[in-house]
Design an enzyme around this catalytic site. Structure first.
Site, PDB file in Angstrom:
ATOM      1  N   TYR A  18       0.865  -1.131   0.023  1.00 49.14           N
ATOM      2  CA  TYR A  18       0.005   0.010  -0.078  1.00 49.14           C
ATOM      3  C   TYR A  18       0.982   1.303  -0.022  1.00 49.14           C
ATOM      4  O   TYR A  18       0.651   2.078  -0.630  1.00 49.14           O
ATOM      5  CB  TYR A  18      -0.596   0.085   1.170  1.00 49.14           C
ATOM      6  CG  TYR A  18      -1.566   1.296   1.360  1.00 49.14           C
ATOM      7  CD1 TYR A  18      -2.843   1.193   0.527  1.00 49.14           C
ATOM      8  CD2 TYR A  18      -1.357   2.413   1.825  1.00 49.14           C
ATOM      9  CE1 TYR A  18      -3.789   2.184   0.594  1.00 49.14           C
ATOM     10  CE2 TYR A  18      -2.239   3.581   2.251  1.00 49.14           C
ATOM     11  CZ  TYR A  18      -3.584   3.434   1.575  1.00 49.14           C
ATOM     12  OH  TYR A  18      -4.384   4.539   1.286  1.00 49.14           O
ATOM     13  N   HIS A  22       1.112   4.094  -3.013  1.00 53.87           N
ATOM     14  CA  HIS A  22       1.244   5.509  -2.701  1.00 53.87           C
ATOM     15  C   HIS A  22       2.319   6.532  -2.860  1.00 53.87           C
ATOM     16  O   HIS A  22       2.038   7.734  -3.160  1.00 53.87           O
ATOM     17  CB  HIS A  22       0.317   5.799  -1.445  1.00 53.87           C
ATOM     18  CG  HIS A  22      -1.120   5.561  -1.372  1.00 53.87           C
ATOM     19  ND1 HIS A  22      -1.531   4.153  -1.547  1.00 53.87           N
ATOM     20  CD2 HIS A  22      -2.180   6.497  -1.588  1.00 53.87           C
ATOM     21  CE1 HIS A  22      -2.823   4.214  -1.539  1.00 53.87           C
ATOM     22  NE2 HIS A  22      -3.271   5.422  -1.762  1.00 53.87           N
ATOM     23  N   TYR A  41      -4.503  17.265   0.576  1.00 47.03           N
ATOM     24  CA  TYR A  41      -4.845  16.113   0.717  1.00 47.03           C
ATOM     25  C   TYR A  41      -3.496  15.410   1.163  1.00 47.03           C
ATOM     26  O   TYR A  41      -2.508  15.041   0.460  1.00 47.03           O
ATOM     27  CB  TYR A  41      -5.392  15.359  -0.559  1.00 47.03           C
ATOM     28  CG  TYR A  41      -5.762  13.778  -0.375  1.00 47.03           C
ATOM     29  CD1 TYR A  41      -6.191  13.414   1.056  1.00 47.03           C
ATOM     30  CD2 TYR A  41      -5.889  13.056  -1.619  1.00 47.03           C
ATOM     31  CE1 TYR A  41      -6.906  12.129   1.009  1.00 47.03           C
ATOM     32  CE2 TYR A  41      -6.442  12.021  -1.378  1.00 47.03           C
ATOM     33  CZ  TYR A  41      -6.929  11.467  -0.219  1.00 47.03           C
ATOM     34  OH  TYR A  41      -7.378  10.121  -0.096  1.00 47.03           O
ATOM     35  N   TRP A  76      -8.428   3.163 -10.018  1.00 47.83           N
ATOM     36  CA  TRP A  76      -7.805   3.095  -8.791  1.00 47.83           C
ATOM     37  C   TRP A  76      -8.504   2.518  -7.479  1.00 47.83           C
ATOM     38  O   TRP A  76      -7.916   1.767  -6.812  1.00 47.83           O
ATOM     39  CB  TRP A  76      -7.492   4.808  -8.405  1.00 47.83           C
ATOM     40  CG  TRP A  76      -6.580   4.776  -7.380  1.00 47.83           C
ATOM     41  CD1 TRP A  76      -7.001   5.083  -5.960  1.00 47.83           C
ATOM     42  CD2 TRP A  76      -5.128   4.805  -7.043  1.00 47.83           C
ATOM     43  NE1 TRP A  76      -5.977   5.200  -4.923  1.00 47.83           N
ATOM     44  CE2 TRP A  76      -4.829   4.949  -5.751  1.00 47.83           C
ATOM     45  CE3 TRP A  76      -4.187   4.621  -8.007  1.00 47.83           C
ATOM     46  CZ2 TRP A  76      -3.487   4.774  -5.185  1.00 47.83           C
ATOM     47  CZ3 TRP A  76      -3.026   4.567  -7.482  1.00 47.83           C
ATOM     48  CH2 TRP A  76      -2.797   4.927  -6.324  1.00 47.83           C
TER      49      TRP A  76
END
Length: 105
Positions: A18, A22, A41, A76
Site C-alpha cells: 500500500y 502511494h 490532501y 484506482w
C-alpha cells in the site's frame, strides 16, 4: 473551506505494498483529484494499518461526486479495495468524515 478527516484500516500484511503504491500515485489520478477540488490532501498510516486521511475542499460531497464520475478513480479504487479491512465496496465510499471538535488556525 471544509477540512475533512477520515479513518480506514489497511490490512497489515498489505501495508508495505500500500505504501509503495502511494509513493507512485498515477499522475492522472493526482490530476483528477486536483480538478475535483481536493486540496492539501494527505494520508498518514500507522504500522498496524490504521490510516488517517485529511483534505480540504469547498464541498466534500461535490468533490467525492466529481471523483466518482471519473474512469481513473474507478480503476484506482478497484486496485486499492483489496488492501482494506472492513469495507463493503470501494475505499472512497468508506470514507466517513470525523467530526471536528477543535481547530487552531
Amino acid at each position: 473551506m471544509q477540512r475533512v478527516c477520515f479513518l480506514l484500516k489497511v490490512k497489515p500484511d498489505r501495508l508495505e505494498e500500500y505504501r509503495r503504491r502511494h509513493a507512485e500515485v498515477w499522475p492522472e489520478m493526482k490530476a483528477a483529484l486536483s480538478r475535483a477540488g481536493w486540496r492539501n490532501y494527505s494520508i498518514f498510516c500507522r504500522d498496524d494499518g490504521l490510516l488517517v486521511g485529511y483534505l480540504e475542499t469547498e464541498d466534500f460531497a461535490a468533490a467525492q461526486a466529481a471523483m466518482a464520475a471519473t474512469d481513473v478513480n474507478a480503476r484506482w479504487q478497484a486496485e486499492m479495495a483489496p488492501f482494506f479491512e472492513g469495507l463493503d465496496g470501494r475505499p472512497d465510499e468508506g470514507m466517513v468524515p470525523l467530526t471536528e471538535v477543535f481547530h487552531l488556525d
